[in-house]
Design a protein around this motif. Sequence first.
Motif, mmCIF file in Angstrom:
data_model
loop_
_atom_site.group_PDB
_atom_site.id
_atom_site.type_symbol
_atom_site.label_atom_id
_atom_site.label_comp_id
_atom_site.label_asym_id
_atom_site.label_seq_id
_atom_site.Cartn_x
_atom_site.Cartn_y
_atom_site.Cartn_z
ATOM 1 N N SER A 57 1.006 14.200 -3.202
ATOM 2 C CA SER A 57 -0.049 13.520 -2.448
ATOM 3 C C SER A 57 -0.169 14.048 -1.024
ATOM 4 O O SER A 57 -1.209 13.881 -0.377
ATOM 5 C CB SER A 57 0.201 12.011 -2.421
ATOM 6 N N THR B 20 7.821 9.110 -4.464
ATOM 7 C CA THR B 20 7.994 8.955 -3.022
ATOM 8 C C THR B 20 9.147 8.003 -2.773
ATOM 9 O O THR B 20 8.940 6.814 -2.541
ATOM 10 C CB THR B 20 6.699 8.432 -2.359
ATOM 11 N N ASP C 153 2.842 9.334 3.564
ATOM 12 C CA ASP C 153 1.573 8.618 3.363
ATOM 13 C C ASP C 153 1.834 7.190 2.894
ATOM 14 O O ASP C 153 0.891 6.436 2.626
ATOM 15 C CB ASP C 153 0.673 9.360 2.373
ATOM 16 N N GLU D 56 3.034 5.890 0.157
ATOM 17 C CA GLU D 56 2.918 5.486 -1.245
ATOM 18 C C GLU D 56 4.296 5.496 -1.902
ATOM 19 O O GLU D 56 4.649 6.395 -2.651
ATOM 20 C CB GLU D 56 1.960 6.421 -1.987
ATOM 21 N N ASN D 57 5.077 4.460 -1.604
ATOM 22 C CA ASN D 57 6.456 4.385 -2.094
ATOM 23 C C ASN D 57 6.470 3.753 -3.480
ATOM 24 O O ASN D 57 6.080 2.599 -3.656
ATOM 25 C CB ASN D 57 7.303 3.561 -1.119
ATOM 26 N N HIS D 58 6.928 4.523 -4.453
ATOM 27 C CA HIS D 58 6.916 4.033 -5.832
ATOM 28 C C HIS D 58 8.315 3.957 -6.439
ATOM 29 O O HIS D 58 8.463 3.575 -7.597
ATOM 30 C CB HIS D 58 6.074 4.969 -6.706
ATOM 31 N N GLU E 172 -7.156 5.569 5.126
ATOM 32 C CA GLU E 172 -7.317 4.406 4.248
ATOM 33 C C GLU E 172 -8.338 4.687 3.148
ATOM 34 O O GLU E 172 -8.238 4.155 2.040
ATOM 35 C CB GLU E 172 -7.739 3.200 5.074
ATOM 36 N N GLY F 80 -8.779 7.588 1.758
ATOM 37 C CA GLY F 80 -8.070 8.423 0.805
ATOM 38 C C GLY F 80 -8.748 9.748 0.533
ATOM 39 O O GLY F 80 -9.858 10.020 1.010
ATOM 40 N N SER G 268 -5.540 9.474 -3.223
ATOM 41 C CA SER G 268 -4.320 9.114 -2.510
ATOM 42 C C SER G 268 -4.693 8.506 -1.160
ATOM 43 O O SER G 268 -5.357 9.147 -0.341
ATOM 44 C CB SER G 268 -3.446 10.349 -2.301
ATOM 45 N N LYS G 269 -4.254 7.260 -0.947
ATOM 46 C CA LYS G 269 -4.590 6.560 0.289
ATOM 47 C C LYS G 269 -3.341 6.275 1.104
ATOM 48 O O LYS G 269 -2.255 6.096 0.556
ATOM 49 C CB LYS G 269 -5.300 5.239 -0.034
ATOM 50 N N ASP H 145 -0.859 4.068 2.826
ATOM 51 C CA ASP H 145 -0.431 2.675 2.706
ATOM 52 C C ASP H 145 0.167 2.244 4.040
ATOM 53 O O ASP H 145 1.377 2.306 4.246
ATOM 54 C CB ASP H 145 0.585 2.551 1.577
#
Length: 345
Positions: A101, A170, A198, A200-202, A228, A230, A255-256, A258
């Motif tokens: 991303s 991430t 960015d 986007e913690n998954h 925001e 993306g 991809s935005k 966060d």
Amino acid sequence: MLRFAHTEFLWGLAAVPVLIILFIAVTTWKKRAIIALGDKDVVKKMIPQVSFSRPWLKFILFLLGFTFLVIGAADPQIGSKMEEVKRKGADLMILLDVSNSMLSEDLSPNRLENAKRAIAQLIDNLHDDRIGIIVFAGQAYVQLPITTDYSAAKLFLSTINTNMVPTQGTAIGAAIDLGMRSFDFKNGTGKAMIVITDGENHEDDAVIAAKKAIDKDVSVHVIGVGSEKGAPIPIVQNGRQVGFHTDSAGKTVMSKLDENMCKEIAAAGSGSYVRASNANSGFNIVMDQIGKIQRKTYDSKSFKDFEDRFQFFLGFAFILLMVEFFISNRKSVRLSRVNLFEVKK
């Protein structure tokens, strides 16, 4: 410690074997030419003043002079003094997101390259602070251990790309935990981490990891990259973009940034959050906050200075070439008349 100020001149040494080959070839050609004239001993008597050994002496002197000249031009330098330099600084660990991303182009030229450019500017402005770099996606890896070698830091930084971590994702929490294990807490100096992502913690709970960090007086700051709105995530193969990532329904994945996640991590780590833009990387604001942490004096060994030694090599080269110049290819008439072993009758 020995080094050369101008290593490019050392390429001139490549001419040495070429000169040797040429000299041997010319010498062989001359011998064959003499043999073609007739009996070797008879030909020598016809040219009594021609020396067959002096050309070899002249060539050896010339070759040595040329070699010293090249080495002198490269300016050999010797580190004259090793001393312990007292430095006063903090330990700073950069945690850089290298997930796919980060290739999104809502920052120019993309999020990752924008972040790398900002980190390079940060390194240029550092003085006595030590810096380390951790890269992360689905896993985290130490790219550069804590060091004061800023040149090495920029070199390692330049090699960072999204292919460095095989597992996508991430995992910000894993990166923070690795950063904590990479610090030397015995030196007592202030420590801080800067997470560039960015958001986007998954993979894990980065907030809990940030709380654990601040429990050991390590502040966690976050710089958010992206927008925001993306941007699509490019698919890059062999250095070329071949399309964009899509979901299971075939729709382009956007991809935005966060920001909420970024702010939560920074708050949990008692750090600041800044959103990066093309005009402002956010490092100035973060470094203002980091500037308040404790800096402790530590020792760092280094060479105080290097002394030039080129003059010795150039001097030897000049002497050898001058001697070669004044040696004649012909035998000396006066010396040839002297025969120390002649028996008088």
